[in-house]
Design a protein around this motif. Structure first.
Motif, PDB file in Angstrom:
ATOM      1  N   LYS A 181       0.825  -1.198   0.000  1.00  0.00           N
ATOM      2  CA  LYS A 181       0.000   0.000   0.000  1.00  0.00           C
ATOM      3  C   LYS A 181       0.866   1.258   0.000  1.00  0.00           C
ATOM      4  O   LYS A 181       0.590   2.215  -0.726  1.00  0.00           O
ATOM      5  N   ALA A 182       1.935   1.253   0.783  1.00  0.00           N
ATOM      6  CA  ALA A 182       2.845   2.398   0.809  1.00  0.00           C
ATOM      7  C   ALA A 182       3.497   2.590  -0.561  1.00  0.00           C
ATOM      8  O   ALA A 182       3.628   3.721  -1.038  1.00  0.00           O
ATOM      9  N   GLY A 183       3.899   1.491  -1.188  1.00  0.00           N
ATOM     10  CA  GLY A 183       4.508   1.573  -2.513  1.00  0.00           C
ATOM     11  C   GLY A 183       3.564   2.159  -3.541  1.00  0.00           C
ATOM     12  O   GLY A 183       3.958   3.005  -4.353  1.00  0.00           O
ATOM     13  N   GLU A 184       2.326   1.724  -3.529  1.00  0.00           N
ATOM     14  CA  GLU A 184       1.339   2.251  -4.469  1.00  0.00           C
ATOM     15  C   GLU A 184       1.092   3.734  -4.224  1.00  0.00           C
ATOM     16  O   GLU A 184       0.926   4.505  -5.171  1.00  0.00           O
TER      17      GLU A 184
ATOM     18  N   THR B  11       4.293  10.283  -7.011  1.00  0.00           N
ATOM     19  CA  THR B  11       5.409  10.674  -7.874  1.00  0.00           C
ATOM     20  C   THR B  11       5.030  10.621  -9.351  1.00  0.00           C
ATOM     21  O   THR B  11       5.870  10.879 -10.211  1.00  0.00           O
ATOM     22  N   GLY B  12       3.808  10.264  -9.637  1.00  0.00           N
ATOM     23  CA  GLY B  12       3.336  10.248 -11.010  1.00  0.00           C
ATOM     24  C   GLY B  12       3.994   9.187 -11.872  1.00  0.00           C
ATOM     25  O   GLY B  12       4.081   9.332 -13.082  1.00  0.00           O
ATOM     26  N   GLY B  13       4.479   8.123 -11.265  1.00  0.00           N
ATOM     27  CA  GLY B  13       5.084   7.033 -12.016  1.00  0.00           C
ATOM     28  C   GLY B  13       6.528   7.271 -12.406  1.00  0.00           C
ATOM     29  O   GLY B  13       7.143   6.434 -13.067  1.00  0.00           O
TER      30      GLY B  13
ATOM     31  N   HIS C  45      12.344   2.073  -9.563  1.00  0.00           N
ATOM     32  CA  HIS C  45      13.100   2.071  -8.313  1.00  0.00           C
ATOM     33  C   HIS C  45      12.238   1.590  -7.143  1.00  0.00           C
ATOM     34  O   HIS C  45      12.701   0.841  -6.281  1.00  0.00           O
ATOM     35  N   ILE C  46      10.998   2.008  -7.141  1.00  0.00           N
ATOM     36  CA  ILE C  46      10.075   1.598  -6.082  1.00  0.00           C
ATOM     37  C   ILE C  46       9.835   0.096  -6.146  1.00  0.00           C
ATOM     38  O   ILE C  46       9.862  -0.591  -5.127  1.00  0.00           O
ATOM     39  N   ASP C  47       9.621  -0.434  -7.364  1.00  0.00           N
ATOM     40  CA  ASP C  47       9.411  -1.876  -7.525  1.00  0.00           C
ATOM     41  C   ASP C  47      10.625  -2.670  -7.040  1.00  0.00           C
ATOM     42  O   ASP C  47      10.473  -3.709  -6.394  1.00  0.00           O
TER      43      ASP C  47
ATOM     44  N   GLY D 204      10.481  -5.218  -3.960  1.00  0.00           N
ATOM     45  CA  GLY D 204      10.838  -6.619  -4.191  1.00  0.00           C
ATOM     46  C   GLY D 204      11.838  -7.102  -3.155  1.00  0.00           C
ATOM     47  O   GLY D 204      11.705  -8.199  -2.612  1.00  0.00           O
ATOM     48  N   GLY D 205      12.846  -6.284  -2.849  1.00  0.00           N
ATOM     49  CA  GLY D 205      13.829  -6.653  -1.825  1.00  0.00           C
ATOM     50  C   GLY D 205      13.193  -6.759  -0.450  1.00  0.00           C
ATOM     51  O   GLY D 205      13.480  -7.681   0.314  1.00  0.00           O
TER      52      GLY D 205
END
Length: 85
Positions: A28-31, A37-39, A44-46, A50-51
């Motif tokens: 949820k935080a990532g989304e 940030t408008g994509g 970098h977020i993904d 993932g880590g």
């Protein structure tokens, strides 16, 4: 600095006891960050998510945390949770 270390210990304790819930909060935080940030930083977020998801998957298999007497239930047939954007 001592307060920050205390907070970090509390967060890690929560993550070890509740890896599935922590993974949901992380997604949820990532989304939210992606949306704010408008994509622009999605890649970098993904990678970061993932880590973090792999780390949470390892926490599920820690000795003394799983099984019928612990709060966790092991990885089960599906394995650890994976981050999916």
């Amino acid at each position: 600095m001592a307060n920050l270390q205390k907070l970090l210990k509390q967060v890690l304790s929560y993550v070890r006891r509740n890896p599935d819930a922590a993974n949901r909060h992380l997604r949820k935080a990532g989304e939210t960050v992606k949306q704010r940030t408008g994509g622009k930083y999605d890649r970098h977020i993904d990678k970061a998510l993932g880590g973090a998801s792999r780390y949470l998957g390892k926490q599920r298999g820690r000795p003394g945390r799983g099984g019928p007497h612990g709060r966790g239930h092991g990885d089960g047939p599906g394995g650890p949770p994976k981050y999916r954007p």
